[in-house]
Write a protein that holds these residues in place. Sequence first.
Motif, mmCIF file in Angstrom:
data_model
loop_
_atom_site.group_PDB
_atom_site.id
_atom_site.type_symbol
_atom_site.label_atom_id
_atom_site.label_comp_id
_atom_site.label_asym_id
_atom_site.label_seq_id
_atom_site.Cartn_x
_atom_site.Cartn_y
_atom_site.Cartn_z
ATOM 1 N N ALA A 164 3.865 -8.797 -6.804
ATOM 2 C CA ALA A 164 3.257 -8.087 -5.683
ATOM 3 C C ALA A 164 4.207 -8.080 -4.488
ATOM 4 N N VAL A 165 4.223 -6.987 -3.733
ATOM 5 C CA VAL A 165 5.096 -6.847 -2.572
ATOM 6 C C VAL A 165 4.283 -6.296 -1.399
ATOM 7 N N LYS A 166 4.841 -6.500 -0.220
ATOM 8 C CA LYS A 166 4.319 -5.886 0.997
ATOM 9 C C LYS A 166 5.423 -5.023 1.573
ATOM 10 N N THR A 167 5.153 -3.742 1.738
ATOM 11 C CA THR A 167 6.184 -2.797 2.153
ATOM 12 C C THR A 167 6.186 -2.615 3.661
ATOM 13 N N GLY A 168 7.329 -2.138 4.176
ATOM 14 C CA GLY A 168 7.465 -1.890 5.604
ATOM 15 C C GLY A 168 8.048 -0.523 5.872
ATOM 16 N N ALA A 169 9.182 -0.487 6.553
ATOM 17 C CA ALA A 169 9.789 0.775 6.969
ATOM 18 C C ALA A 169 10.354 1.527 5.760
ATOM 19 N N ARG A 170 10.527 2.832 5.965
ATOM 20 C CA ARG A 170 11.083 3.714 4.927
ATOM 21 C C ARG A 170 12.206 4.545 5.526
ATOM 22 N N GLY A 171 13.175 4.901 4.699
ATOM 23 C CA GLY A 171 14.265 5.756 5.136
ATOM 24 C C GLY A 171 15.311 5.901 4.069
ATOM 25 N N ASP A 172 15.877 7.114 3.970
ATOM 26 C CA ASP A 172 16.935 7.402 2.997
ATOM 27 C C ASP A 172 16.499 7.116 1.564
ATOM 28 N N GLY A 173 15.218 7.282 1.251
ATOM 29 C CA GLY A 173 14.740 7.062 -0.101
ATOM 30 C C GLY A 173 14.488 5.612 -0.448
ATOM 31 N N TYR A 174 14.552 4.707 0.530
ATOM 32 C CA TYR A 174 14.333 3.285 0.307
ATOM 33 C C TYR A 174 13.095 2.815 1.056
#
Length: 369
Positions: free
Chosen positions: A312-322
Motif C-alpha cells: 500500500a502507498v500514499k501518493t502526493g504530487a504529480r508531474g511529468d508522468g510520475y
Amino acid sequence: MRSLFLAAGLLGLAACHSPEAPAPKADAQARAVNVVTVEPRVLAGTLSASGPLIPREEAAVAPEVTGYRVSRVLVEEGAYVRRGQTLAQLDPALIEAQIAQQAAQAQQAQVQAERAQAEAARVEGLDAQGVLSSEDVQGRQFAARAARATAAAQQAALRDLRTRAAKLSVTAPVAGLVLERTVRPGDLAAGGATPWFRIARDGQIELEAQLAEADLARVRPGQSVEVELTGGARVQGTIRLVEPAIDPQTQLGAVRVSLPPHPQVRAGGFARANFASGVTPVLAVPESAIRYDADGASVMVVGPDNRVRQVAVKTGARGDGYVELVSGPAAGSRVLQRAASLVLPGDVVKPVQAAPPAAKAAPQPAAKR
C-alpha cells in the motif's frame, strides 16, 4: 520361440522403468515483466494561485486614556514610523489642572501626617507615668498611622494623573508602515472605539495564496515564487509559511509569500503567484505503476527472489508522468511498471528494467499578434 518371448518381455520391462523427463524450472516458466526503480526525482510543473495582499504582522493603535480631545495628528497614511514615535497628541489642559489640584492635596495630606506623627511622638510613654491614659496614647498613634496612609493615597493619586498625562502622547508600538488613520483633530478619545492607526510591522506585506490540499505537498517554505501584481509588475517572492490547517468549507490551504518592497505592493490589493514546483526531489514512480482498488492505492513490488508482493502507498504530487510516494516502498525497490499487468501477489516473474517514461513536452506560449 520361447527365447523370443523372453526377450520381448525383458524389453517391455526395461521400457516401464525408463527415467522420467526433468520437470521445467519455475524460473523458466516465469513471465517477463517491466520493472522500474523507486528513486528520488524532481517533479516539474507549475502551480498558479491568487489571493489578497496582507500585512505580515499588523499593530492596532488606540488611545490608552479617555475623555480628552485630540489636539494634533502628526502622521498620515503611508508614512513610515519608528517605534515610540508620537502619532497623535491629546490636549493636556484638563489633566494639567487636575495634576496641580492633586499635588496640593498630596502636600496638605503630607503636612497633616507629619503633624499627627509629631503629636504621637510627644505622648509616647506618658501612659506609664499616669499623665495620659493608654487609650489616649493609642488614639494618637492610630491617628498618625491614618494620616500617613492618607498621605500615601494622595501621592498615589498624583502618580496616576502624571501617568495619564504621559499617555496623552499616542505612540507607535512598532516600527512600520501606517496603513490606516481614522482619527482627526478635535475627536474625543473614547473607550472601545475603532483603532486610530493600523501599522504594518517593518512595512512587510505578503501574499496569502490559496492552494488545494493536494497541491500543498508540492510547495515548500523557502521556495522562490514569481508574483504578478494587479498593475502588471512582477516580483520575486519567497514562501515563508505553508499553513497546516485546511479550510473545511473550501478545502483550500493558505500559503504565505513574503514580498520585497515595491510601489505596487499594497495591503488590501490582489496578486497571483506562480509556484515553480519540483524544487525538492521526492521518491516517485510512473503513474502507470499505481494500482487502485477498494483498499486504496498500491504498487506491486518485486523482491530479491523475483516474487511479487502488493504494498500500500500514499501518493502526493504529480508531474511529468510520475507520482510522488509519500509513504510506501523504500528507495531502490523494484516495482512493476504497469500495475494492471496480469500478475498476482506471490507470482514469480522475470524482471526486465524498463526505460523511464518520456517527459511531457511543455506547452509553447501562443505567439503575440
